[in-house]
Design a protein around this motif. Structure first.
Motif, PDB file in Angstrom:
ATOM      1  N   THR A  10      -0.277  12.849   8.742  1.00  0.00           N
ATOM      2  CA  THR A  10       0.959  13.749   8.190  1.00  0.00           C
ATOM      3  C   THR A  10       0.889  14.989   9.482  1.00  0.00           C
ATOM      4  O   THR A  10      -0.402  15.573   9.588  1.00  0.00           O
ATOM      5  CB  THR A  10       0.538  14.488   7.053  1.00  0.00           C
ATOM      6  OG1 THR A  10       0.454  13.188   6.046  1.00  0.00           O
ATOM      7  CG2 THR A  10       1.615  15.440   6.703  1.00  0.00           C
TER       8      THR A  10
ATOM      9  N   SER B   3       6.161  -2.277   8.424  1.00  0.00           N
ATOM     10  CA  SER B   3       6.258  -0.907   7.953  1.00  0.00           C
ATOM     11  C   SER B   3       7.342  -0.592   6.998  1.00  0.00           C
ATOM     12  O   SER B   3       8.415  -1.394   6.985  1.00  0.00           O
ATOM     13  CB  SER B   3       6.350   0.097   9.067  1.00  0.00           C
ATOM     14  OG  SER B   3       7.205   0.112  10.138  1.00  0.00           O
ATOM     15  N   ASP B   4       7.402   0.524   6.241  1.00  0.00           N
ATOM     16  CA  ASP B   4       8.605   1.021   5.535  1.00  0.00           C
ATOM     17  C   ASP B   4       8.590   0.005   4.405  1.00  0.00           C
ATOM     18  O   ASP B   4       9.954  -0.134   4.052  1.00  0.00           O
ATOM     19  CB  ASP B   4      10.052   1.040   6.132  1.00  0.00           C
ATOM     20  CG  ASP B   4       9.793   2.178   7.376  1.00  0.00           C
ATOM     21  OD1 ASP B   4       9.105   3.161   7.055  1.00  0.00           O
ATOM     22  OD2 ASP B   4      10.328   1.982   8.370  1.00  0.00           O
TER      23      ASP B   4
ATOM     24  N   MET C 135       7.546   0.989  -2.014  1.00  0.00           N
ATOM     25  CA  MET C 135       6.540   1.261  -3.067  1.00  0.00           C
ATOM     26  C   MET C 135       6.684   0.219  -4.340  1.00  0.00           C
ATOM     27  O   MET C 135       7.929   0.330  -4.758  1.00  0.00           O
ATOM     28  CB  MET C 135       6.403   2.636  -3.232  1.00  0.00           C
ATOM     29  CG  MET C 135       6.041   3.429  -2.292  1.00  0.00           C
ATOM     30  SD  MET C 135       4.037   3.065  -1.825  1.00  0.00           S
ATOM     31  CE  MET C 135       3.505   3.717  -3.550  1.00  0.00           C
ATOM     32  N   GLY C 136       5.448   0.010  -4.619  1.00  0.00           N
ATOM     33  CA  GLY C 136       5.731  -0.872  -5.972  1.00  0.00           C
ATOM     34  C   GLY C 136       5.941  -2.394  -5.855  1.00  0.00           C
ATOM     35  O   GLY C 136       5.858  -3.238  -6.690  1.00  0.00           O
TER      36      GLY C 136
ATOM     37  N   PRO D 227       0.737  -1.289  -0.063  1.00  0.00           N
ATOM     38  CA  PRO D 227       0.014  -0.024   0.125  1.00  0.00           C
ATOM     39  C   PRO D 227       0.901   1.255   0.146  1.00  0.00           C
ATOM     40  O   PRO D 227       1.923   1.199   0.312  1.00  0.00           O
ATOM     41  CB  PRO D 227      -0.812  -0.346   1.312  1.00  0.00           C
ATOM     42  CG  PRO D 227       0.193  -0.884   2.216  1.00  0.00           C
ATOM     43  CD  PRO D 227       0.670  -1.922   1.219  1.00  0.00           C
ATOM     44  N   PRO D 228       0.280   2.488  -0.248  1.00  0.00           N
ATOM     45  CA  PRO D 228       0.868   3.639  -0.508  1.00  0.00           C
ATOM     46  C   PRO D 228       1.763   4.151   0.900  1.00  0.00           C
ATOM     47  O   PRO D 228       2.823   4.656   0.934  1.00  0.00           O
ATOM     48  CB  PRO D 228       0.037   4.640  -0.861  1.00  0.00           C
ATOM     49  CG  PRO D 228      -0.944   3.714  -1.482  1.00  0.00           C
ATOM     50  CD  PRO D 228      -1.120   2.555  -0.972  1.00  0.00           C
ATOM     51  N   SER D 229       1.030   3.679   1.940  1.00  0.00           N
ATOM     52  CA  SER D 229       1.505   4.013   3.238  1.00  0.00           C
ATOM     53  C   SER D 229       2.960   3.083   3.583  1.00  0.00           C
ATOM     54  O   SER D 229       3.629   3.507   4.710  1.00  0.00           O
ATOM     55  CB  SER D 229       0.585   3.787   4.490  1.00  0.00           C
ATOM     56  OG  SER D 229       0.145   2.458   4.627  1.00  0.00           O
ATOM     57  N   GLY D 230       2.867   1.784   3.062  1.00  0.00           N
ATOM     58  CA  GLY D 230       4.149   1.173   3.194  1.00  0.00           C
ATOM     59  C   GLY D 230       3.963   0.136   4.736  1.00  0.00           C
ATOM     60  O   GLY D 230       4.917  -0.437   5.057  1.00  0.00           O
TER      61      GLY D 230
ATOM     62  N   ASP E 285      -3.621   4.121   8.938  1.00  0.00           N
ATOM     63  CA  ASP E 285      -3.844   5.484   8.281  1.00  0.00           C
ATOM     64  C   ASP E 285      -2.363   5.956   8.518  1.00  0.00           C
ATOM     65  O   ASP E 285      -2.071   5.908   9.556  1.00  0.00           O
ATOM     66  CB  ASP E 285      -4.946   6.254   8.666  1.00  0.00           C
ATOM     67  CG  ASP E 285      -6.313   5.694   8.252  1.00  0.00           C
ATOM     68  OD1 ASP E 285      -6.356   5.201   7.068  1.00  0.00           O
ATOM     69  OD2 ASP E 285      -7.205   6.056   8.651  1.00  0.00           O
TER      70      ASP E 285
END
Length: 277
Positions: free
Chosen positions: A256, A223-224, A227-228, A172-175, A253
């Protein structure tokens, strides 16, 4: 007067090109050494139609080899033991992700497999990373590994004995992802291993959990993640246990922080590692 010559020429072409119209496919051999020091003298010899095409052994923690066979070929495997056989395992997949044969730890020796190649056989959903079932973080699923053939992808936790089922999702975009199992009245002792990789035959193990959830169920937070990438989720029962259970993937979520009443400290390590005192 030229008929015999023509007939002989046609026969010669047929003998020289027996696979010209055959359906062919790659087969992928995945070899694993749990200690990471090669196979210590053990080898796996592969023959096609009675002809030896290669002698293979794991390198380091593991390695893969790819070769091409065609429909109707007779594929044979011959395993020669070395030392520390309890570290060795291997799996042979076809191009679709079907498990052709697997063995280990402590694989059998001698002529261990002989079978006819079928390049058209579809892979059973969830039977391997290449046949992993897409999972949506919005919905939990009821997983059941009762009929899972099992793979040679050993995460070395929770007394892995095969019987693993596979799911997949893009990073996911959040990693960040959380993967958990829950009780449904079936299997009550699960394990989760998370793998990452663009090649479904050679994913990289990221984490494995046995009892991080409620009771003997599992929970993994990562986490971390890059991407892709593609995340492969391997679920199985402790010690080869089977049954149904709930599998959930959540994507927390990302908040930011634009302002705060508390001081915000940013540390630039200039590439150095911060060690605990």
């Amino acid at each position: 007067m030229f008929k015999p010559l023509r007939t002989a020429l046609i026969a010669l072409l047929i003998l020289a090109c027996p696979r010209a119209n055959a359906q062919c496919c790659d087969h992928i051999l995945v070899m694993d050494d749990s200690y990471g020091d090669d196979w210590n003298g053990a080898t796996l010899t592969i023959s096609v139609n009675g002809d030896e095409i290669g002698v293979f052994a794991a390198i380091g923690e593991g390695s893969t080899a790819t070769f091409t066979v065609c429909n109707g070929d007779i594929l044979e495997l011959f395993y020669t033991s070395g030392t520390y056989e309890n570290e060795n395992s291997y799996s042979l997949f076809d191009e679709a992700g079907n498990i052709i044969y697997m063995d280990g730890p402590t694989p059998g020796t001698g002529s261990v497999f002989s079978g006819v190649v079928d390049c058209d056989a579809p892979a059973a959903p969830g039977s391997s990373p290449c046949a992993a079932i897409p999972i949506d973080p919005a919905d939990c699923v009821i997983a059941n590994n009762s009929f899972a053939p099992g793979t040679g992808f050993n995460p070395n936790c929770a007394n892995f004995q095969g019987g693993d089922t596979w799911y997949t999702m893009p990073v996911p975009p959040s990693g960040t992802v959380v993967v958990s199992t829950f009780d449904t009245g079936g299997l009550n002792d699960t394990a989760i291993a998370l793998w990452l990789g663009s090649n479904c035959f050679e994913p990289t193990l990221l984490a494995c959990d046995d009892d991080g959830g409620s009771g003997y169920f599992s929970n993994v937070l990562l986490s971390d993640l890059p991407m892709g990438g593609t995340l492969y989720i391997q679920v199985y029962g402790y010690g080869g246990g089977t049954g149904a259970f709930e599998l959930c993937v959540t994507v927390p979520d990302v908040i930011t922080l634009e302002s705060s009443e508390l001081p915000i400290v940013l540390i630039n390590t200039l590439g150095q590692t911060i060690t605990q005192g």
